[in-house]
Design a protein around this motif. Structure first.
Motif, PDB file in Angstrom:
ATOM      1  N   UNK A 184       6.048   5.132   0.540  1.00 45.62           N
ATOM      2  CA  UNK A 184       6.917   5.044   1.065  1.00 45.62           C
ATOM      3  C   UNK A 184       7.773   5.431   2.366  1.00 45.62           C
ATOM      4  N   UNK A 185       7.170   4.156   3.265  1.00 44.52           N
ATOM      5  CA  UNK A 185       8.181   4.546   4.283  1.00 44.52           C
ATOM      6  C   UNK A 185       9.072   3.169   4.003  1.00 44.52           C
ATOM      7  N   UNK A 186       9.631   2.596   2.384  1.00 43.04           N
ATOM      8  CA  UNK A 186      10.363   2.087   2.091  1.00 43.04           C
ATOM      9  C   UNK A 186      10.731   3.245   1.714  1.00 43.04           C
ATOM     10  N   UNK A 187      10.834   4.207   1.249  1.00 44.81           N
ATOM     11  CA  UNK A 187      11.270   4.977  -0.312  1.00 44.81           C
ATOM     12  C   UNK A 187      12.349   6.031   1.031  1.00 44.81           C
ATOM     13  N   UNK A 188      11.960   5.828   2.139  1.00 43.49           N
ATOM     14  CA  UNK A 188      12.125   7.081   3.117  1.00 43.49           C
ATOM     15  C   UNK A 188      13.854   6.019   3.601  1.00 43.49           C
ATOM     16  N   UNK A 189      13.362   5.173   4.292  1.00 41.58           N
ATOM     17  CA  UNK A 189      14.097   4.054   5.014  1.00 41.58           C
ATOM     18  C   UNK A 189      15.587   4.012   4.273  1.00 41.58           C
ATOM     19  N   UNK A 190      15.347   3.858   2.690  1.00 38.57           N
ATOM     20  CA  UNK A 190      16.063   3.878   2.239  1.00 38.57           C
ATOM     21  C   UNK A 190      16.746   5.225   1.377  1.00 38.57           C
ATOM     22  N   UNK A 191      16.755   6.250   1.830  1.00 32.93           N
ATOM     23  CA  UNK A 191      16.880   7.216   1.566  1.00 32.93           C
ATOM     24  C   UNK A 191      17.334   7.882   0.670  1.00 32.93           C
ATOM     25  N   UNK A 192      16.034   7.348  -0.426  1.00 34.31           N
ATOM     26  CA  UNK A 192      15.957   7.774  -1.790  1.00 34.31           C
ATOM     27  C   UNK A 192      15.853   9.813  -2.570  1.00 34.31           C
ATOM     28  N   UNK A 193      15.079  10.011  -1.326  1.00 37.47           N
ATOM     29  CA  UNK A 193      14.939  11.217  -1.152  1.00 37.47           C
ATOM     30  C   UNK A 193      16.306  11.742  -1.421  1.00 37.47           C
ATOM     31  N   UNK A 194      16.787  11.433  -0.378  1.00 36.10           N
ATOM     32  CA  UNK A 194      18.235  12.609   0.980  1.00 36.10           C
ATOM     33  C   UNK A 194      19.675  11.897  -0.745  1.00 36.10           C
ATOM     34  N   UNK A 195      19.284  11.106  -1.562  1.00 36.02           N
ATOM     35  CA  UNK A 195      20.364  10.533  -2.300  1.00 36.02           C
ATOM     36  C   UNK A 195      19.909  10.921  -4.032  1.00 36.02           C
ATOM     37  N   UNK A 196      18.473  11.338  -3.496  1.00 37.69           N
ATOM     38  CA  UNK A 196      18.265  12.327  -5.435  1.00 37.69           C
ATOM     39  C   UNK A 196      18.517  13.204  -5.002  1.00 37.69           C
ATOM     40  N   UNK A 197      18.109  14.678  -3.804  1.00 35.61           N
ATOM     41  CA  UNK A 197      18.492  16.019  -3.098  1.00 35.61           C
ATOM     42  C   UNK A 197      19.595  15.922  -3.697  1.00 35.61           C
ATOM     43  N   UNK A 198      20.544  14.830  -2.856  1.00 36.70           N
ATOM     44  CA  UNK A 198      22.506  15.000  -3.011  1.00 36.70           C
ATOM     45  C   UNK A 198      22.978  15.449  -4.585  1.00 36.70           C
ATOM     46  N   UNK A 199      22.233  14.952  -5.291  1.00 32.27           N
ATOM     47  CA  UNK A 199      22.333  14.630  -7.010  1.00 32.27           C
ATOM     48  C   UNK A 199      22.357  16.607  -6.677  1.00 32.27           C
ATOM     49  N   UNK A 200      21.014  16.940  -6.983  1.00 25.70           N
ATOM     50  CA  UNK A 200      20.826  18.500  -6.663  1.00 25.70           C
ATOM     51  C   UNK A 200      22.121  19.184  -5.995  1.00 25.70           C
ATOM     52  N   UNK A 201      22.506  19.079  -5.187  1.00 27.69           N
ATOM     53  CA  UNK A 201      22.931  19.629  -3.650  1.00 27.69           C
ATOM     54  C   UNK A 201      24.934  19.565  -4.836  1.00 27.69           C
TER      55      UNK A 201
ATOM     56  N   UNK B 241      13.094  17.052  -0.855  1.00 25.25           N
ATOM     57  CA  UNK B 241      13.462  16.267   0.360  1.00 25.25           C
ATOM     58  C   UNK B 241      12.247  16.584   1.125  1.00 25.25           C
ATOM     59  N   UNK B 242      11.386  18.219   0.743  1.00 28.21           N
ATOM     60  CA  UNK B 242       9.762  18.594   1.483  1.00 28.21           C
ATOM     61  C   UNK B 242       8.753  17.339   1.008  1.00 28.21           C
ATOM     62  N   UNK B 243       8.457  17.402  -0.200  1.00 24.72           N
ATOM     63  CA  UNK B 243       7.838  16.636  -0.535  1.00 24.72           C
ATOM     64  C   UNK B 243       8.100  15.414   0.061  1.00 24.72           C
ATOM     65  N   UNK B 244       9.412  14.087   0.435  1.00 27.62           N
ATOM     66  CA  UNK B 244       9.445  13.066   1.173  1.00 27.62           C
ATOM     67  C   UNK B 244       9.186  14.025   2.448  1.00 27.62           C
ATOM     68  N   UNK B 245       9.330  14.537   3.223  1.00 29.23           N
ATOM     69  CA  UNK B 245       8.534  15.288   4.933  1.00 29.23           C
ATOM     70  C   UNK B 245       6.694  15.159   4.806  1.00 29.23           C
ATOM     71  N   UNK B 246       6.053  15.411   3.675  1.00 27.80           N
ATOM     72  CA  UNK B 246       5.015  15.626   3.504  1.00 27.80           C
ATOM     73  C   UNK B 246       4.256  14.017   3.154  1.00 27.80           C
TER      74      UNK B 246
ATOM     75  N   UNK C 227       0.650  -1.409  -0.412  1.00 33.27           N
ATOM     76  CA  UNK C 227       0.213  -0.015  -0.290  1.00 33.27           C
ATOM     77  C   UNK C 227       1.132   1.249  -0.275  1.00 33.27           C
ATOM     78  N   UNK C 228       0.815   2.414   0.077  1.00 29.10           N
ATOM     79  CA  UNK C 228       0.967   3.864  -0.128  1.00 29.10           C
ATOM     80  C   UNK C 228       1.426   3.723   0.240  1.00 29.10           C
ATOM     81  N   UNK C 229       1.374   3.974   2.322  1.00 28.61           N
ATOM     82  CA  UNK C 229       2.464   3.819   3.148  1.00 28.61           C
ATOM     83  C   UNK C 229       3.642   2.811   3.301  1.00 28.61           C
ATOM     84  N   UNK C 230       3.397   2.042   2.787  1.00 27.43           N
ATOM     85  CA  UNK C 230       4.470   0.540   2.825  1.00 27.43           C
ATOM     86  C   UNK C 230       5.263   1.591   1.973  1.00 27.43           C
TER      87      UNK C 230
END
Length: 115
Positions: A59-76, A109-114, A54-57
């Motif tokens: 999102x939680x798997x993506x957050x736990x893996x740090x996908x958003x941080x890895x993607x944001x790091x590319x832009x940084x 990062x904000x997208x994943x926060x919300x 489901x949606x929550x599982x």
């Protein structure tokens, strides 16, 4: 009876394109890495479509893996690179470009926060 894994995928090792193309110049290694990253995300999207999570599982798997941080790091990293290569650090166009890249990192990062 043999028990089947419920994992979407299991990665046992990773050989990076950077290791294979260490001697290349002109951004060729970035093209290979970007294509590999896109392919990995497309595989992940396919696994999500085929899986029963489901949606929550998801999102939680993506957050736990740090996908958003890895993607944001590319832009940084791109933002930092723009400023490092700028002849004049106060040049408006260069600074705007770097700020837009840094802003994109923050948006990811904000997208994943919300979620």
């Amino acid at each position: 009876m043999e028990q089947q894994s419920t994992a979407l995928a299991r990665i046992s090792s990773v050989e990076t394109a950077a290791e294979r193309t260490a001697g290349t110049t002109g951004g060729e290694d970035l093209a290979v890495l970007a294509a590999a990253a896109a392919a990995a995300l497309n595989l992940l999207a396919d696994a999500v479509r085929r899986g029963g999570a489901d949606h929550d599982a998801i999102v939680q798997a993506l957050k736990a893996a740090g996908v958003h941080e890895a993607f944001a790091s590319v832009f940084d990293a791109a933002s930092e690179r723009v400023m490092e290569s700028a002849a004049d650090p106060y040049d408006f166009d260069e600074r705007l470009h770097a700020d837009n890249l840094a802003g994109a990192a923050g948006d990811v990062r904000r997208a994943f926060h919300w979620l």
